[in-house]
Motif scaffolding. Sequence first.
Motif, PDB file in Angstrom:
ATOM      1  N   ASN A 147      93.180  44.264  84.484  1.00  0.00           N
ATOM      2  CA  ASN A 147      92.047  44.369  85.409  1.00  0.00           C
ATOM      3  C   ASN A 147      91.845  43.011  86.109  1.00  0.00           C
ATOM      4  O   ASN A 147      90.836  42.327  85.930  1.00  0.00           O
ATOM      5  N   TRP A 188      80.383  48.480  82.913  1.00  0.00           N
ATOM      6  CA  TRP A 188      80.071  48.056  84.287  1.00  0.00           C
ATOM      7  C   TRP A 188      80.925  48.870  85.266  1.00  0.00           C
ATOM      8  O   TRP A 188      82.139  48.674  85.348  1.00  0.00           O
ATOM      9  N   ILE A 189      80.284  49.764  85.966  1.00  0.00           N
ATOM     10  CA  ILE A 189      80.980  50.646  86.902  1.00  0.00           C
ATOM     11  C   ILE A 189      80.092  50.837  88.127  1.00  0.00           C
ATOM     12  O   ILE A 189      78.871  51.020  87.994  1.00  0.00           O
ATOM     13  N   LEU A 190      80.705  50.793  89.284  1.00  0.00           N
ATOM     14  CA  LEU A 190      79.988  51.068  90.540  1.00  0.00           C
ATOM     15  C   LEU A 190      80.790  52.086  91.330  1.00  0.00           C
ATOM     16  O   LEU A 190      82.016  51.950  91.449  1.00  0.00           O
ATOM     17  N   LEU A 203      87.928  55.057  88.882  1.00  0.00           N
ATOM     18  CA  LEU A 203      87.071  54.035  88.270  1.00  0.00           C
ATOM     19  C   LEU A 203      87.353  53.794  86.791  1.00  0.00           C
ATOM     20  O   LEU A 203      86.924  52.775  86.240  1.00  0.00           O
ATOM     21  N   ALA A 207      78.172  44.368  93.153  1.00  0.00           N
ATOM     22  CA  ALA A 207      78.827  43.800  91.969  1.00  0.00           C
ATOM     23  C   ALA A 207      78.242  42.431  91.635  1.00  0.00           C
ATOM     24  O   ALA A 207      77.820  42.188  90.495  1.00  0.00           O
ATOM     25  N   LYS A 255      78.113  52.228  96.467  1.00  0.00           N
ATOM     26  CA  LYS A 255      77.529  50.899  96.198  1.00  0.00           C
ATOM     27  C   LYS A 255      77.382  50.118  97.505  1.00  0.00           C
ATOM     28  O   LYS A 255      78.256  50.190  98.380  1.00  0.00           O
ATOM     29  N   ARG A 311      85.434  33.347  89.289  1.00  0.00           N
ATOM     30  CA  ARG A 311      84.762  32.831  90.492  1.00  0.00           C
ATOM     31  C   ARG A 311      83.298  32.490  90.200  1.00  0.00           C
ATOM     32  O   ARG A 311      82.745  31.543  90.750  1.00  0.00           O
ATOM     33  N   ARG A 368      77.708  46.645  99.585  1.00  0.00           N
ATOM     34  CA  ARG A 368      78.832  45.696  99.540  1.00  0.00           C
ATOM     35  C   ARG A 368      78.708  44.670  98.404  1.00  0.00           C
ATOM     36  O   ARG A 368      79.685  44.360  97.728  1.00  0.00           O
ATOM     37  N   TYR A 391      73.481  30.939  94.402  1.00  0.00           N
ATOM     38  CA  TYR A 391      73.548  32.409  94.404  1.00  0.00           C
ATOM     39  C   TYR A 391      72.210  33.095  94.641  1.00  0.00           C
ATOM     40  O   TYR A 391      72.146  34.320  94.654  1.00  0.00           O
TER      41      TYR A 391
HETATM   42  C1  LIG Z   1      83.969  46.228  88.238  1.00  0.00           C
HETATM   43  C2  LIG Z   1      83.281  46.668  89.497  1.00  0.00           C
HETATM   44  C3  LIG Z   1      81.858  47.105  89.176  1.00  0.00           C
HETATM   45  C4  LIG Z   1      83.237  45.475  90.453  1.00  0.00           C
HETATM   46  O1  LIG Z   1      82.723  45.884  91.692  1.00  0.00           O
HETATM   47  P1  LIG Z   1      83.489  45.547  93.060  1.00  0.00           P
HETATM   48  O2  LIG Z   1      82.646  46.014  94.178  1.00  0.00           O
HETATM   49  O3  LIG Z   1      84.883  46.056  92.954  1.00  0.00           O
HETATM   50  O4  LIG Z   1      83.501  43.917  93.012  1.00  0.00           O
HETATM   51  P2  LIG Z   1      84.175  42.861  93.991  1.00  0.00           P
HETATM   52  O5  LIG Z   1      84.853  41.851  93.160  1.00  0.00           O
HETATM   53  O6  LIG Z   1      84.970  43.574  95.065  1.00  0.00           O
HETATM   54  O7  LIG Z   1      82.886  42.188  94.664  1.00  0.00           O
HETATM   55  C5  LIG Z   1      82.109  42.848  95.664  1.00  0.00           C
HETATM   56  C6  LIG Z   1      81.849  41.900  96.821  1.00  0.00           C
HETATM   57  O8  LIG Z   1      81.177  40.733  96.317  1.00  0.00           O
HETATM   58  C7  LIG Z   1      81.918  39.578  96.659  1.00  0.00           C
HETATM   59  N1  LIG Z   1      81.853  38.606  95.551  1.00  0.00           N
HETATM   60  C8  LIG Z   1      82.315  38.765  94.292  1.00  0.00           C
HETATM   61  N2  LIG Z   1      82.101  37.640  93.587  1.00  0.00           N
HETATM   62  C9  LIG Z   1      81.483  36.783  94.423  1.00  0.00           C
HETATM   63  C10 LIG Z   1      81.021  35.460  94.272  1.00  0.00           C
HETATM   64  N3  LIG Z   1      81.141  34.812  93.107  1.00  0.00           N
HETATM   65  N4  LIG Z   1      80.436  34.874  95.327  1.00  0.00           N
HETATM   66  C11 LIG Z   1      80.301  35.508  96.507  1.00  0.00           C
HETATM   67  N5  LIG Z   1      80.726  36.777  96.716  1.00  0.00           N
HETATM   68  C12 LIG Z   1      81.311  37.394  95.665  1.00  0.00           C
HETATM   69  C13 LIG Z   1      83.340  40.049  96.844  1.00  0.00           C
HETATM   70  O9  LIG Z   1      84.092  39.174  97.689  1.00  0.00           O
HETATM   71  C14 LIG Z   1      83.141  41.412  97.480  1.00  0.00           C
HETATM   72  O10 LIG Z   1      82.847  41.266  98.868  1.00  0.00           O
HETATM   73  P3  LIG Z   1      83.984  41.645  99.961  1.00  0.00           P
HETATM   74  O11 LIG Z   1      84.135  43.140  99.866  1.00  0.00           O
HETATM   75  O12 LIG Z   1      83.408  41.197 101.234  1.00  0.00           O
HETATM   76  O13 LIG Z   1      85.225  40.906  99.553  1.00  0.00           O
HETATM   77  C15 LIG Z   1      84.053  47.851  90.193  1.00  0.00           C
HETATM   78  O14 LIG Z   1      85.306  47.384  90.673  1.00  0.00           O
HETATM   79  C16 LIG Z   1      84.296  49.022  89.262  1.00  0.00           C
HETATM   80  O15 LIG Z   1      83.445  49.871  89.079  1.00  0.00           O
HETATM   81  N6  LIG Z   1      85.516  49.077  88.649  1.00  0.00           N
HETATM   82  C17 LIG Z   1      85.900  50.156  87.753  1.00  0.00           C
HETATM   83  C18 LIG Z   1      85.337  49.944  86.366  1.00  0.00           C
HETATM   84  C19 LIG Z   1      85.727  48.607  85.765  1.00  0.00           C
HETATM   85  O16 LIG Z   1      86.888  48.200  85.815  1.00  0.00           O
HETATM   86  N7  LIG Z   1      84.732  47.922  85.193  1.00  0.00           N
HETATM   87  C20 LIG Z   1      84.914  46.626  84.588  1.00  0.00           C
HETATM   88  C21 LIG Z   1      85.334  46.749  83.180  1.00  0.00           C
HETATM   89  S1  LIG Z   1      85.516  45.158  82.441  1.00  0.00           S
END
Ligand SMILES: CC(C)(COP(=O)(O)OP(=O)(O)OC[C@H]1O[C@@H](n2cnc3c(N)ncnc32)[C@H](O)[C@@H]1OP(=O)(O)O)[C@@H](O)C(=O)NCCC(=O)NCCS
Length: 182
Positions: free
Chosen positions: A139, A100-102, A35, A111, A106, A148, A108, A177
């Motif tokens: 990233n 922001w970390i999950l 992460l 995020a 988490k 998006r 589905r 949303y």
């Molecule tokens: C950043 C973080 C919290 C994002 O969480 P995530 O679960 O990876 O986020 P995703 O982009 O995969 O989104 C989760 C789900 O929501 C959906 N989603 C995201 N944006 C969406 C939107 N605008 N509309 C509809 N669905 C959406 C995704 O498609 C995904 O669903 P799926 O698994 O069916 O494809 C996570 O990746 C994390 O902890 N990363 C490490 C730390 C990090 O890099 N933090 C950010 C620093 S800037």
Amino acid sequence: MKIEFDQLRAGTVHFRLVEEEDAAFICGLRNNPVLNKHISQSSAVVDEQRAWIKTYKNRENLGQEYYFIICRNDNNLPVGTIRLYDFQHNPKKSFCWGSWILNENKPRFAAIESALLVYKFAFEQLKFEQSHFDVRKENTGVHNFHMRLGAQHIDGNELDNFYIYPSSKYYEILNEYQKFLG
Ligand SMILES: CC(C)(COP(=O)(O)OP(=O)(O)OC[C@H]1O[C@@H](n2cnc3c(N)ncnc32)[C@H](O)[C@@H]1OP(=O)(O)O)[C@@H](O)C(=O)NCCC(=O)NCCS
């Protein structure tokens, strides 16, 4: 400011404020090699994290910063963190968000729900006009996430991309949303 916590609950996750007792959980998240590739380094020492939270709580009391634990609605267990900071007043009332970390527990859509809750809190309760934030260039998943949702990519340097997200965009997408907010 009195936070309306009932407003900080989405379909599958909700926010609560970070407490000193969360230090070990945060250390675990921030030092998880899966992460932490794209986030800034922080101490792995629980007592140092606890001390950091203690000084953060002063900023929270002054309404200068808000650090939340993201929890599952079904069992209240913590699954991540998110933070609003760098509150600016000129030329626009703007805030930065990050930390922001999950983790792997988490739900589905945690995020998208947590991003929407940040905007909901900042634009509806704190009355910010805009958000500014940065993402490490490599990233790409998080870059795509923000694009998006309608963020504007405004600039970049060698390391980071810079974005803004105006409150008007939040109000524009809210209808579409709303299903994530429950
Ligand atoms: C950043 C973080 C919290 C994002 O969480 P995530 O679960 O990876 O986020 P995703 O982009 O995969 O989104 C989760 C789900 O929501 C959906 N989603 C995201 N944006 C969406 C939107 N605008 N509309 C509809 N669905 C959406 C995704 O498609 C995904 O669903 P799926 O698994 O069916 O494809 C996570 O990746 C994390 O902890 N990363 C490490 C730390 C990090 O890099 N933090 C950010 C620093 S800037």
